[in-house]
Design an enzyme around this catalytic site. Structure first.
Site, short mmCIF file in Angstrom:
data_model
loop_
_atom_site.label_atom_id
_atom_site.label_comp_id
_atom_site.label_asym_id
_atom_site.label_seq_id
_atom_site.Cartn_x
_atom_site.Cartn_y
_atom_site.Cartn_z
N GLY A 291 0.79 -1.22 0.00
CA GLY A 291 0.00 0.00 0.00
C GLY A 291 0.82 1.27 0.00
O GLY A 291 0.27 2.37 -0.13
N GLY A 292 2.15 1.15 0.12
CA GLY A 292 3.00 2.33 0.12
C GLY A 292 3.31 2.84 -1.28
O GLY A 292 2.86 2.27 -2.28
N ALA A 364 9.01 -4.44 0.41
CA ALA A 364 9.02 -2.98 0.41
C ALA A 364 8.50 -2.40 1.72
O ALA A 364 8.53 -1.18 1.91
CB ALA A 364 8.18 -2.45 -0.75
N LYS A 368 10.21 4.71 7.20
CA LYS A 368 11.21 5.39 6.37
C LYS A 368 11.48 6.84 6.74
O LYS A 368 12.41 7.44 6.19
CB LYS A 368 10.77 5.34 4.90
N SER A 407 15.99 -1.33 -0.31
CA SER A 407 16.81 -0.60 0.64
C SER A 407 16.88 0.88 0.25
O SER A 407 16.08 1.36 -0.56
CB SER A 407 18.21 -1.22 0.71
N LYS A 410 20.63 5.68 2.21
CA LYS A 410 21.05 6.00 3.58
C LYS A 410 21.70 4.81 4.28
O LYS A 410 22.28 4.96 5.36
CB LYS A 410 19.86 6.51 4.38
N VAL A 455 10.34 15.47 0.50
CA VAL A 455 10.61 16.89 0.63
C VAL A 455 9.81 17.70 -0.38
O VAL A 455 9.38 18.83 -0.11
CB VAL A 455 12.13 17.16 0.46
N GLU A 539 21.06 13.50 9.71
CA GLU A 539 21.04 13.86 8.29
C GLU A 539 22.45 14.15 7.78
O GLU A 539 23.28 14.71 8.50
CB GLU A 539 20.16 15.09 8.05
#
Length: 604
Positions: A291-292, A364, A368, A407, A410, A455, A539
């Protein structure tokens, strides 16, 4: 000329008949001047064969609807068809004339070539006149535009604009950086110069719009042209990329405004269809996190390869409803293709695997959002680590043929909980690959355009609210790809990946987030402030797709790199039922960096 448009078939037939008559009279006269006998071969002999040629011409062309508009007059296809018909007529009439010698034997072949030249010239003159009329036709609503790109797409677009009855756009010139095209004229529309001369040409032509007609253009090229248009105060539009235009011609209906995917995600993906069909067609395929954003696109693309069964698994019932609606055309949620399940629940997950027996698995499902997982690292352990271990063990239990773990970039030298937890997932996948019968591998890529919470979604919401737009740091860069492009490469990677590897997708060049914000603000058409908030914990200023010591090797696909991942056995991932935040951080750091391989199963 208006008569030609109204009575096309009769007019063209009359023109062709006249051309045959002129050709035979001309060739007979030339032959007689060269020492022939005018008494033996009078002019009416030539006219008789000309009429015979015209009759054969009509007999051959009429069933093919040649005169009725099968081809555009004066086009390449029209000339090819005309040449074939003229050749057939020449052969027939030459054979008829051989025993009779009604005219010298050299006349029919020569007259056929001459007639072809005359008929082609007549059609060329008409087309040139017609295109000139279209070019200078008056229209109160037509918008003058420059077309960037004088290749096939640009030429098709210009002709489509000229043929448009509504005359929404009038092409006044083309721009192209290829010096070989500087003298090119398309339908009366000339190439006026290079693309970097847009500002000057927009002044001399008075245009306020430009269409970028380069379907193969990369995102960097689109950004460059968009910047040139902005500096010239010209509104830029674009044709879709090659993937969207495949198997169809270019038309004015394809013109649209530039979107974020054009600016950031134009990566041309060369897909090996045969290899994909080989491991998906006729197979039972299960997708976790269906569903993502990534999972749902995986399901949509997998469905095209006619799997025996597509099993869409997720803990989010709303997500399952959306993906079923997009894949099956309904969201009834009453069929076996949707499975409501949480990968944290091993027993329930194992029951699904043993009941449905998937042959190919795309994993998946994951948490995240980087800043959220920095606050709640225990949740990252439960889903990204233990959940992945659960899926791997269930897949190994039923003998899955191919397992693809999704993956992130990051995971390369991770500095955050998200990256470290996904690095553990890569290592667990490599660990199972050592002992499982099937092929287990990971696929690593960066930011995906259009994914939930990205973003760009934040920028869009901030711009819609009138600003300000927040950027963490003016120097920060990120890799971007559209969901469609990323998933195409994920599926391709699943076909070529070898056990235990992490395949790294080529995301192109990293893009400045500051410049992305500026582009979006420009498109909004109103000034807006950009506020810098500083990097958040975990980050990186610049993301990397390769970790230390990971070489960029691409032995099979030009956009997919293969890196080795140190394996981590499932038994290493042992934890208590309740994981505190502090313990979770310690566990993730230890698992992501250790080289141990003890144990055989996940402790529960």
């Amino acid at each position: 000329m208006g008569h030609l448009r109204t009575h096309r078939a009769l007019t063209l037939a009359g023109v062709d008949t006249t051309c045959w008559a002129l050709a035979y009279l001309t060739m007979l006269s030339y032959r007689m001047v060269d020492g022939g006998d005018f008494d033996r071969y009078p002019a009416y002999h030539a006219l008789v064969l000309a009429l015979l040629s015209a009759a054969v011409h009509l007999a051959v062309s009429w069933p093919q609807r040649f005169h009725q508009g099968r081809t555009i007059a004066g086009s390449f296809d029209d000339m090819v068809m005309l040449a074939r018909i003229a050749l057939a007529v020449g052969v027939v009439v030459t054979l008829v004339n051989l025993p009779l010698v009604y005219v010298p034997r050299s006349v029919p072949p020569a007259a056929s070539v001459t007639a072809l030249v005359l008929m082609g010239t007549a059609r060329g003159i008409y087309r040139a006149w017609h295109e000139r009329q279209l070019l200078f036709a008056s229209s109160g609503v037509s918008v003058p535009v420059l077309v960037a790109g004088a290749g096939d797409a640009g030429q098709q677009l210009v002709r489509s604009m000229l043929r448009d009855p509504a005359r929404r756009w009038t092409p006044v010139g083309l721009l192209d950086d290829d010096p070989r095209k500087r003298n090119l004229v398309v339908g009366g529309v000339p190439v006026l110069g290079r693309t970097d001369q847009l500002a000057a040409r927009s002044v001399t032509t008075g245009v306020s719009e430009m269409v970028i007609a380069i379907p193969s253009a990369t995102s960097a090229q689109i950004r460059r042209l968009a910047d040139l248009a902005f500096e010239a105060d010209v509104r830029a539009k674009v044709l879709p990329g090659l993937d969207d235009l495949i198997d169809q011609g270019v038309a004015i209906s394809d013109i649209r405004d530039i979107n974020v995917a054009d600016l950031l995600g134009r990566h041309q993906v060369d897909t090996d269809l045969a290899s994909i069909a080989g491991y998906l067609s006729g197979k039972r395929v299960l997708v976790t996190g269906a569903g993502g954003s990534i999972g749902s696109e995986l399901c949509r693309q997998i469905q095209r390869w006619d799997p025996a069964e597509l099993i869409m698994l997720d803990r989010d019932e709303s997500g399952l409803h959306s993906v079923q609606l997009s894949v099956s055309g309904h969201g009834l949620l009453d069929s076996s293709d949707v499975v409501l399940n949480n990968i944290r629940d091993y027993d329930a997950l194992l029951d699904v695997f043993r009941t449905r027996r998937p042959e190919v698995v795309f994993h998946a499902a994951a948490l995240k959002h980087l800043p959220l997982l920095e606050q709640y690292p225990a949740e990252a352990v439960k889903t990204n680590v233990i959940g992945t271990a659960n899926v791997l063990e269930a897949a190994q239990d039923v003998g899955v043929d191919r397992f693809v773990n999704i993956s992130t970039d990051k995971a390369a030298d991770p500095t955050c909980v998200l990256g470290s937890s996904k690095r553990v997932a890569e290592r667990l996948t490599a660990g199972v690959a050592d002992s499982a019968s099937g092929t287990y591998l990971s696929v690593r890529f960066g930011n995906v355009l259009g994914s939930r919470g990205s973003v760009l979604s934040s920028f869009a919401a901030q711009i819609a609210a009138g600003g300000p737009v927040t950027v963490t740091d003016p120097e920060v860069t990120r890799y971007f790809m559209t969901i469609e492009e990323a998933v195409q490469l994920v599926i391709q990677a699943g076909a070529i990946g070898r056990r235990g590897e992490a395949l790294v997708l080529d995301m192109g060049e990293p893009v400045s987030i500051q410049s992305v914000a500026e582009h979006l603000i420009r498109q909004a058409g109103r000034p807006m402030k950009i506020v810098h908030t500083g990097l958040r914990p975990g980050e990186k200023l610049h993301e990397q797709v390769f970790g230390a010591g990971e070489p960029d090797e691409r032995p099979i696909h030009p956009l997919i790199s293969h890196v080795q991942v140190p394996p981590l056995a499932l038994g290493t991932v042992r934890t208590e039922a309740t994981v505190t935040a502090t313990l979770a951080r310690e566990l993730i750091d230890a698992w992501s960096s250790s080289q141990t391989q003890d144990g055989v199963g996940v402790q529960r």
